[in-house]
Design a protein around this motif. Structure first.
Motif, PDB file in Angstrom:
ATOM      1  N   VAL A  10       0.585  -0.979  -0.344  1.00 50.07           N
ATOM      2  CA  VAL A  10      -0.096  -0.182   0.469  1.00 50.07           C
ATOM      3  C   VAL A  10       0.875   1.129  -0.367  1.00 50.07           C
ATOM      4  O   VAL A  10      -0.284   2.076  -0.509  1.00 50.07           O
ATOM      5  CB  VAL A  10      -0.695   0.386   1.439  1.00 50.07           C
ATOM      6  N   GLU A  11       2.384   1.037   0.755  1.00 49.72           N
ATOM      7  CA  GLU A  11       2.604   1.978   0.421  1.00 49.72           C
ATOM      8  C   GLU A  11       3.767   2.525  -0.438  1.00 49.72           C
ATOM      9  O   GLU A  11       4.240   3.623  -1.065  1.00 49.72           O
ATOM     10  CB  GLU A  11       3.708   2.168   1.879  1.00 49.72           C
ATOM     11  N   LYS A  12       4.255   1.065  -0.790  1.00 47.95           N
ATOM     12  CA  LYS A  12       5.455   1.102  -2.309  1.00 47.95           C
ATOM     13  C   LYS A  12       4.497   1.487  -3.265  1.00 47.95           C
ATOM     14  O   LYS A  12       4.914   2.257  -4.254  1.00 47.95           O
ATOM     15  CB  LYS A  12       5.520  -0.281  -2.396  1.00 47.95           C
ATOM     16  N   TYR A  13       2.844   1.412  -3.800  1.00 47.96           N
ATOM     17  CA  TYR A  13       2.487   1.520  -4.752  1.00 47.96           C
ATOM     18  C   TYR A  13       1.257   3.111  -4.195  1.00 47.96           C
ATOM     19  O   TYR A  13       0.485   2.799  -4.683  1.00 47.96           O
ATOM     20  CB  TYR A  13       1.345   0.599  -5.068  1.00 47.96           C
ATOM     21  N   ARG A  14       1.719   3.705  -3.448  1.00 48.83           N
ATOM     22  CA  ARG A  14       0.972   4.699  -2.843  1.00 48.83           C
ATOM     23  C   ARG A  14       1.041   5.880  -4.008  1.00 48.83           C
ATOM     24  O   ARG A  14       2.187   6.414  -4.015  1.00 48.83           O
ATOM     25  CB  ARG A  14       1.155   5.741  -1.152  1.00 48.83           C
ATOM     26  N   PRO A  15       0.551   6.940  -4.851  1.00 52.16           N
ATOM     27  CA  PRO A  15       0.593   7.331  -5.355  1.00 52.16           C
ATOM     28  C   PRO A  15       0.777   8.741  -5.447  1.00 52.16           C
ATOM     29  O   PRO A  15       1.303   8.991  -4.403  1.00 52.16           O
ATOM     30  CB  PRO A  15      -0.795   7.731  -6.910  1.00 52.16           C
ATOM     31  N   SER A  16       2.770   9.319  -6.096  1.00 48.64           N
ATOM     32  CA  SER A  16       2.899  10.267  -5.965  1.00 48.64           C
ATOM     33  C   SER A  16       2.949  11.558  -6.653  1.00 48.64           C
ATOM     34  O   SER A  16       3.157  13.058  -5.892  1.00 48.64           O
ATOM     35  CB  SER A  16       4.378  10.178  -5.794  1.00 48.64           C
ATOM     36  N   LYS A  17       1.615  10.632  -8.197  1.00 51.14           N
ATOM     37  CA  LYS A  17       1.608  11.989  -8.678  1.00 51.14           C
ATOM     38  C   LYS A  17       0.454  12.099  -8.837  1.00 51.14           C
ATOM     39  O   LYS A  17      -0.888  11.138  -8.877  1.00 51.14           O
ATOM     40  CB  LYS A  17       2.034  11.877 -10.546  1.00 51.14           C
ATOM     41  N   MET A  18      -0.914  13.002  -9.715  1.00 53.30           N
ATOM     42  CA  MET A  18      -1.357  12.865 -10.073  1.00 53.30           C
ATOM     43  C   MET A  18      -2.436  11.819 -11.052  1.00 53.30           C
ATOM     44  O   MET A  18      -3.345  11.042 -10.982  1.00 53.30           O
ATOM     45  CB  MET A  18      -2.285  14.585 -10.791  1.00 53.30           C
ATOM     46  N   THR A  19      -1.148  11.638 -11.620  1.00 49.03           N
ATOM     47  CA  THR A  19      -1.664  10.434 -12.981  1.00 49.03           C
ATOM     48  C   THR A  19      -1.720   9.631 -12.401  1.00 49.03           C
ATOM     49  O   THR A  19      -1.700   8.456 -13.262  1.00 49.03           O
ATOM     50  CB  THR A  19      -0.367  10.984 -13.884  1.00 49.03           C
ATOM     51  N   LYS A  54      -8.275   9.900   0.070  1.00 46.82           N
ATOM     52  CA  LYS A  54      -7.926  11.013   0.378  1.00 46.82           C
ATOM     53  C   LYS A  54      -7.219  11.805   0.911  1.00 46.82           C
ATOM     54  O   LYS A  54      -6.524  12.390   0.644  1.00 46.82           O
ATOM     55  CB  LYS A  54      -9.601  11.232   0.876  1.00 46.82           C
ATOM     56  N   THR A  55      -5.873  10.206   1.817  1.00 42.62           N
ATOM     57  CA  THR A  55      -5.092  10.834   2.271  1.00 42.62           C
ATOM     58  C   THR A  55      -3.855  11.304   1.427  1.00 42.62           C
ATOM     59  O   THR A  55      -3.733  12.131   1.489  1.00 42.62           O
ATOM     60  CB  THR A  55      -4.882   9.945   3.707  1.00 42.62           C
ATOM     61  N   THR A  56      -4.509  10.334   0.329  1.00 40.95           N
ATOM     62  CA  THR A  56      -2.819  10.151  -1.088  1.00 40.95           C
ATOM     63  C   THR A  56      -3.191  11.319  -1.393  1.00 40.95           C
ATOM     64  O   THR A  56      -2.566  12.640  -2.196  1.00 40.95           O
ATOM     65  CB  THR A  56      -3.297   9.128  -1.986  1.00 40.95           C
ATOM     66  N   LEU A  57      -4.336  12.079  -1.800  1.00 40.65           N
ATOM     67  CA  LEU A  57      -4.997  13.668  -2.831  1.00 40.65           C
ATOM     68  C   LEU A  57      -4.016  14.165  -2.010  1.00 40.65           C
ATOM     69  O   LEU A  57      -3.635  15.496  -2.978  1.00 40.65           O
ATOM     70  CB  LEU A  57      -5.922  13.337  -3.165  1.00 40.65           C
ATOM     71  N   GLY A  58      -4.438  14.130  -0.968  1.00 40.27           N
ATOM     72  CA  GLY A  58      -4.293  15.793   0.293  1.00 40.27           C
ATOM     73  C   GLY A  58      -2.404  15.535   0.915  1.00 40.27           C
ATOM     74  O   GLY A  58      -2.211  17.001  -0.337  1.00 40.27           O
ATOM     75  N   ILE A  59      -1.441  14.212  -0.097  1.00 39.43           N
ATOM     76  CA  ILE A  59      -0.204  14.322  -0.604  1.00 39.43           C
ATOM     77  C   ILE A  59       0.069  14.772  -1.080  1.00 39.43           C
ATOM     78  O   ILE A  59       1.134  15.853  -1.331  1.00 39.43           O
ATOM     79  CB  ILE A  59       0.213  12.972   0.461  1.00 39.43           C
ATOM     80  N   ILE A 177       0.598  -3.906 -10.210  1.00 41.03           N
ATOM     81  CA  ILE A 177       0.807  -4.529  -8.877  1.00 41.03           C
ATOM     82  C   ILE A 177       1.341  -5.769  -8.853  1.00 41.03           C
ATOM     83  O   ILE A 177       2.290  -5.737  -8.910  1.00 41.03           O
ATOM     84  CB  ILE A 177       0.541  -4.163  -8.125  1.00 41.03           C
ATOM     85  N   CYS A 178       0.358  -6.829  -9.732  1.00 38.87           N
ATOM     86  CA  CYS A 178       0.608  -8.367  -9.917  1.00 38.87           C
ATOM     87  C   CYS A 178       2.205  -8.090 -11.314  1.00 38.87           C
ATOM     88  O   CYS A 178       3.111  -8.896 -10.652  1.00 38.87           O
ATOM     89  CB  CYS A 178       0.061  -9.251 -10.697  1.00 38.87           C
ATOM     90  N   ARG A 202      -7.735   0.240  -0.399  1.00 42.11           N
ATOM     91  CA  ARG A 202      -5.997  -0.657   0.533  1.00 42.11           C
ATOM     92  C   ARG A 202      -6.678  -1.906   1.454  1.00 42.11           C
ATOM     93  O   ARG A 202      -5.283  -2.490   1.418  1.00 42.11           O
ATOM     94  CB  ARG A 202      -6.274   0.668   1.769  1.00 42.11           C
ATOM     95  N   SER A 203      -7.934  -2.293   1.122  1.00 38.85           N
ATOM     96  CA  SER A 203      -7.866  -3.261   2.094  1.00 38.85           C
ATOM     97  C   SER A 203      -7.355  -4.842   0.800  1.00 38.85           C
ATOM     98  O   SER A 203      -7.086  -5.591   0.881  1.00 38.85           O
ATOM     99  CB  SER A 203      -9.261  -3.863   1.940  1.00 38.85           C
ATOM    100  N   ALA A 204      -7.514  -3.715  -0.127  1.00 35.80           N
ATOM    101  CA  ALA A 204      -7.153  -4.701  -1.639  1.00 35.80           C
ATOM    102  C   ALA A 204      -6.497  -5.100  -2.483  1.00 35.80           C
ATOM    103  O   ALA A 204      -5.851  -6.345  -1.769  1.00 35.80           O
ATOM    104  CB  ALA A 204      -8.027  -3.817  -3.124  1.00 35.80           C
TER     105      ALA A 204
END
Ligand SMILES: Nc1ncnc2c1ncn2[C@@H]1O[C@H](COP(=O)(O)OP(=O)(O)O)[C@@H](O)[C@H]1O
Ligand SMILES: [Mg+2]
Length: 320
Positions: A10-19, A54-59, A177-178, A202-204
């Motif tokens: 979940v962290e490794k694949y947390r988006p860092s950009k809008m795209t 939500k949190t990801t987009l905030g960041i 991700i796979c 996140r759960s997925a």
């Protein structure tokens, strides 16, 4: 922290950009011009179910407005972790004052997660803090339920509602991700992950990861992985009850049985295992309580009411 982040998908694949961000098109569409013209940005309010970004987009927004030094000019607070509104006030005030605008950022940003869990009084105080610091700071308030946010705060924010991730987008994301993790998957198994987690990404992703630790992503391993995570969730619910946090225990129990589809029979079975494994000092009372509700449920009483009563009774054990 970073090692844990590497291990947690979940962290490794947390988006860092809008795209890299998926779903939520309508929120993104309305946000883009706001970010572009950031000097007149209002406070933002993000609400919607867990695991929808939500949190990801905030960041991401903080990064795109504040640039490379975004970490110096933003803080992420969790309203339910911080002890009371006074701590939040002190942290926000200190933060609003600290550091001049060397980097020419338009303002500092405060991302306040789980704001909807604050009491009405705390929210009223928060509203005042927002006003007092409005020259220097912008807030991004985040929560699950907009109805739990007091009206005076709602009316001071541009509000965005997040929706559960759609089936095809969620499955496509898991496939990606796979591919990156080089794991073999069955499409049917990914669809099953969607069904179990109900659009909570996140759960997925967590379920995908625990399943992959057992081998390929197939139906058999999903069954094993969910059994495993059900067990630890039931144990957590037991501990919450023992700590007298009845409301949280009940909420988690109801999510487990109603949303994730755990049967009451398995709930009791896993609780029995947890009780025996952990050798609590109340073990005798716990087993007696469990036996009572096991019997009631077998004889056809409403399982939801019975499991709730079970948690209530456990919650009373350490009450003096
Ligand atoms: N819209 C999204 N696009 C891409 N990844 C997402 C999205 N929503 C959630 N995720 C994934 O789920 C994780 C948790 O997301 P988060 O933003 O913390 O959800 P929320 O704050 O809504 O509970 C992220 O780290 C990311 O891996
Ligand atoms: Mg969040």
């Amino acid at each position: 922290m970073s090692e844990i982040n590497d291990l947690m998908w979940v962290e490794k694949y947390r988006p860092s950009k809008m795209t890299e961000f998926i779903n939520q098109e309508s929120a993104i569409k309305r946000l883009k011009p706001i970010i572009k013209n950031s000097s007149s940005m209002p406070h933002l309010l993000f609400t919607g179910p867990p695991g929808t970004g939500k949190t990801t987009l905030g960041i991401i927004i903080a990064k795109s407005i504040l640039g490379d030094n975004w970490q110096d000019y933003s803080i992420l607070l969790n309203a339910s972790d911080e002890r009371g509104i006074n701590t939040i006030r002190n942290r926000v005030k200190t933060f609003a004052r600290y550091a001049d605008n060397r980097e020419k950022v338009p303002f500092k940003m405060i991302i306040l997660d789980e704001a909807d869990e604050m009491t009405n009084d705390a929210q009223t105080a928060l509203r005042r803090i927002m006003e007092e610091t409005s020259k220097a700071c912008r807030f991004i308030l985040i929560g699950n339920y907009i109805s739990n946010i007091i009206e005076p705060i709602q009316s001071r924010c541009a509000s965005f509602s997040f929706t559960r991730i759609e089936e095809n987008e969620l499955v496509k994301h898991l496939e990606l991700i796979c591919g990156k993790e080089k794991i073999i998957f069955e499409k049917q198994a990914l669809l099953e992950i969607f069904n179990i987690t109900n659009g909570d990404l996140r759960s997925a992703i967590n379920l995908l990861q625990s399943c992959s630790s057992l081998g390929n992503i197939d139906m058999k391993n999903i069954e094993r992985a969910t059994g495993h995570s059900f067990k630890s969730k039931v144990e957590e619910i037991l501990e919450l009850s023992l700590d007298n946090d009845f409301n949280m225990a009940r909420e988690k129990m109801s999510a487990l049985t109603n949303i994730y589809g755990l049967s009451e029979k398995d709930f009791l079975k896993y609780m029995n295992e947890a009780i025996n494994r952990n050798k609590y000092k109340e073990i005798k009372e716990l087993i007696e309580i469990l036996a009572k509700y096991d019997y009631r449920i077998i004889t056809g009483s409403n399982p939801d009411i019975q499991l709730t009563a079970l948690l209530a009774e456990i919650s009373n054990l350490r009450k003096k």
